[in-house]
Design a protein around this motif. Structure first.
Motif, short mmCIF file in Angstrom:
data_model
loop_
_atom_site.label_atom_id
_atom_site.label_comp_id
_atom_site.label_asym_id
_atom_site.label_seq_id
_atom_site.Cartn_x
_atom_site.Cartn_y
_atom_site.Cartn_z
N VAL A 14 33.90 29.18 41.16
CA VAL A 14 34.87 29.25 42.45
C VAL A 14 34.00 28.88 44.13
O VAL A 14 34.73 28.93 45.06
CB VAL A 14 35.67 29.93 42.24
CG1 VAL A 14 37.00 30.87 44.25
CG2 VAL A 14 36.48 29.92 41.66
N ALA A 15 33.42 29.69 44.09
CA ALA A 15 31.83 30.52 45.39
C ALA A 15 31.35 28.81 45.71
O ALA A 15 31.00 28.19 44.90
CB ALA A 15 30.83 31.54 45.03
N ASP A 16 31.46 28.32 47.25
CA ASP A 16 30.84 27.44 47.44
C ASP A 16 29.46 27.95 47.90
O ASP A 16 28.19 27.07 47.96
CB ASP A 16 31.45 27.12 48.89
CG ASP A 16 33.29 26.43 49.03
OD1 ASP A 16 33.01 25.64 48.50
OD2 ASP A 16 33.61 27.11 49.60
N TYR A 17 29.75 29.22 48.39
CA TYR A 17 28.05 29.94 47.86
C TYR A 17 28.07 30.70 47.88
O TYR A 17 29.48 32.00 47.56
CB TYR A 17 27.68 29.63 49.82
CG TYR A 17 27.20 28.45 50.52
CD1 TYR A 17 26.29 27.78 50.75
CD2 TYR A 17 28.75 27.83 51.78
CE1 TYR A 17 26.12 26.67 51.50
CE2 TYR A 17 28.92 26.97 52.28
CZ TYR A 17 27.62 26.60 51.85
OH TYR A 17 27.47 25.08 52.53
N TYR A 18 26.70 31.73 47.00
CA TYR A 18 26.35 33.10 46.65
C TYR A 18 25.12 33.47 47.67
O TYR A 18 25.00 33.06 48.04
CB TYR A 18 25.78 32.69 45.17
CG TYR A 18 25.50 34.26 44.40
CD1 TYR A 18 26.12 33.95 44.36
CD2 TYR A 18 24.47 34.21 45.09
CE1 TYR A 18 26.48 36.27 43.56
CE2 TYR A 18 24.10 36.01 44.09
CZ TYR A 18 24.97 36.39 43.72
OH TYR A 18 25.15 37.63 43.28
N LEU A 19 25.90 34.86 48.32
CA LEU A 19 24.68 35.10 48.63
C LEU A 19 24.42 36.81 48.34
O LEU A 19 24.86 36.89 47.63
CB LEU A 19 25.64 35.80 50.29
CG LEU A 19 26.68 35.06 50.75
CD1 LEU A 19 27.85 35.62 51.61
CD2 LEU A 19 26.20 34.04 52.25
N SER A 20 22.98 36.99 48.61
CA SER A 20 22.01 37.76 48.09
C SER A 20 21.09 37.99 49.04
O SER A 20 19.83 37.64 48.76
CB SER A 20 21.11 37.27 46.51
OG SER A 20 20.71 38.25 45.96
#
Length: 191
Positions: free
Chosen positions: A157-163
């Protein structure tokens, strides 16, 4: 109290760790380089893979996202080392420049009892974020335990994964997101 390293590695025992970063920390602790080996984690690509475009769009729609929305995802506990406070602060700052930004957090509340909502309240009380209704409404927090298939769907679903982690032994969600075809944004350094 420190570990008795000599007895730990007696009889040829070795140390396995999932990243070069954690290997360096173990050696700094006092273990010799010869007994510490990196065995990286992996991802089962039968479980973590891209959805078809129609499946992805349906999953986004089910969560209330449109094709114009830009969805950022973070999966993890709201702990200092995971950097969720940085995710939230950056999101509130970025929302000022693009009203299509959305933040989706899977916060591990069911596992650790810590919530992203509680972290947001703390950030607000410390003056580190300024709330506005539009930004708050653009954030979804999922506190419940999810199946592997549900996690796969979130990554897709996400366009970007942030970590923006501060300390991680490996950071498995990053490679799960990559296996699903999601672009990742991570901090420099660490695992």
């Amino acid at each position: 109290e420190s570990a008795d390293i000599k007895s730990y590695v007696a009889n040829g025992n070795l140390v396995a760790t999932p990243s070069n970063w954690s290997r360096e920390r173990i050696i700094e602790y006092g273990f010799s380089e010869e007994c510490v080996f990196v065995v990286p984690h992996g991802v089962d690509q039968n479980k973590f893979s891209p959805l078809s475009e129609s499946e992805r769009l349906a999953a986004r729609s089910a969560l209330g996202y449109t094709s114009d929305d830009i969805v950022f995802l973070n999966v993890g506990a709201p702990m200092w080392n995971k950097g969720m406070d940085l995710v939230i602060q950056a999101f509130f700052a970025a929302r000022k420049t693009n009203k299509n930004f959305r933040l989706l957090i899977k916060d591990q509340q069911a596992l650790y009892g810590l919530s992203a909502v509680g972290m947001m309240k703390n950030l607000l009380s410390e003056g580190r974020i300024e709330l506005d209704n539009e930004s708050v409404e653009s954030i979804k927090v999922l506190p419940q335990t999810l199946s592997i298939e549900q996690l796969r769907t979130l990554y897709n679903v996400a366009d970007y994964y942030l970590s923006p982690y501060r300390a991680e032994g490996f950071n498995l969600p990053v490679i799960e997101a990559i296996a699903c075809g999601t672009k990742v944004i991570v901090t420099d350094g660490g695992a």
